[in-house]
Design a protein around this motif. Structure first.
Motif, short mmCIF file in Angstrom:
data_model
loop_
_atom_site.label_atom_id
_atom_site.label_comp_id
_atom_site.label_asym_id
_atom_site.label_seq_id
_atom_site.Cartn_x
_atom_site.Cartn_y
_atom_site.Cartn_z
N ASN A 63 0.87 -1.16 0.00
CA ASN A 63 0.00 0.00 0.00
C ASN A 63 0.92 1.23 0.00
O ASN A 63 1.03 1.93 1.00
CB ASN A 63 -0.88 -0.05 1.26
N ARG A 122 1.18 4.32 -1.07
CA ARG A 122 0.85 5.73 -0.86
C ARG A 122 -0.06 5.96 0.34
O ARG A 122 -0.58 7.06 0.51
CB ARG A 122 0.20 6.30 -2.12
N ALA A 123 -0.26 4.93 1.16
CA ALA A 123 -1.12 5.11 2.34
C ALA A 123 -0.42 6.03 3.32
O ALA A 123 0.80 6.01 3.44
CB ALA A 123 -1.40 3.76 2.99
N PRO A 124 -1.11 6.88 4.02
CA PRO A 124 -2.56 7.02 4.06
C PRO A 124 -3.11 8.00 3.03
O PRO A 124 -4.32 8.14 2.90
CB PRO A 124 -2.82 7.52 5.47
N GLU A 125 -2.22 8.72 2.30
CA GLU A 125 -2.70 9.74 1.37
C GLU A 125 -3.68 9.18 0.34
O GLU A 125 -4.70 9.81 0.04
CB GLU A 125 -1.52 10.42 0.64
N SER A 126 -3.39 7.99 -0.19
CA SER A 126 -4.28 7.42 -1.21
C SER A 126 -5.66 7.08 -0.65
O SER A 126 -6.63 7.03 -1.39
CB SER A 126 -3.64 6.18 -1.83
N LEU A 127 -5.73 6.85 0.64
CA LEU A 127 -7.01 6.53 1.27
C LEU A 127 -7.81 7.77 1.63
O LEU A 127 -9.02 7.71 1.81
CB LEU A 127 -6.77 5.68 2.52
N LEU A 128 -7.13 8.90 1.76
CA LEU A 128 -7.79 10.14 2.15
C LEU A 128 -8.33 10.92 0.96
O LEU A 128 -9.24 11.72 1.10
CB LEU A 128 -6.83 11.03 2.94
N GLY A 146 -6.62 -3.56 3.78
CA GLY A 146 -5.71 -2.48 3.37
C GLY A 146 -6.40 -1.14 3.20
O GLY A 146 -5.76 -0.14 2.87
N GLY A 147 -7.73 -1.11 3.41
CA GLY A 147 -8.45 0.16 3.35
C GLY A 147 -9.22 0.40 2.07
O GLY A 147 -9.79 1.47 1.87
N TYR A 148 -9.27 -0.59 1.19
CA TYR A 148 -9.95 -0.44 -0.10
C TYR A 148 -11.17 -1.37 -0.12
O TYR A 148 -11.26 -2.30 0.67
CB TYR A 148 -9.01 -0.81 -1.24
#
Length: 140
Positions: free
Chosen positions: A37, A39-45, A135-137
């Motif tokens: 993952n 780019r986490a956490p940016e990709s999730l935000l 993973g947040g997706y």
């Protein structure tokens, strides 16, 4: 692992119906699992303007481990990206030991590298779905 071919060009489908063969999955196992993952956490935000581009690569390896026993490993690599930037990468090697009895020699490769991975795929897919969700997706 050695190569076992699945040349189905000139096979007679009735040959399998005429034989009393069996394909038994003796064991299934997770050999390797990786979830990245980057780019986490940016990709999730960041809200996603469009669905991510998903790429799936499939690989099957097989080798004989006994007189009628084979190890079959289904390898899957799933890559998700958005705007040319990676979101996540999941790689899994999901294996099985199978026993095949009384199968016509011409169909042995087909049973090993086509039918066995078809039976393993739902289990590998469930692991990938759990990994992407954890993973947040959304589950893949």
């Amino acid at each position: 692992m050695s190569d076992i071919s699945a040349d189905a060009a000139n096979l007679n489908p009735s040959a399998l119906q005429d034989n009393n063969f069996s394909l038994t999955i003796n064991a299934q196992y997770l050999r390797d699992l990786s979830f990245e993952n980057p780019r986490a956490p940016e990709s999730l935000l960041q809200p996603q303007a469009a669905p991510p581009d998903i790429s799936v690569d499939v690989d099957v390896k097989a080798r004989q481990v006994g007189p009628e026993a084979y190890e079959v490993v289904l390898g899957l690599k799933v890559t998700a990206s958005s705007a040319d930037s990676p979101l996540f990468v999941v790689e899994i090697d999901y294996g099985a030991v199978v026993t095949i009895r009384n199968a016509p020699e011409d169909y042995l490769g087909l049973l090993i590298v086509v039918e066995t991975p078809r039976l393993l795929f739902p289990f590998a897919r469930a692991i990938i779905a759990d990994a992407t969700r954890d993973g947040g997706y959304p589950a893949l």
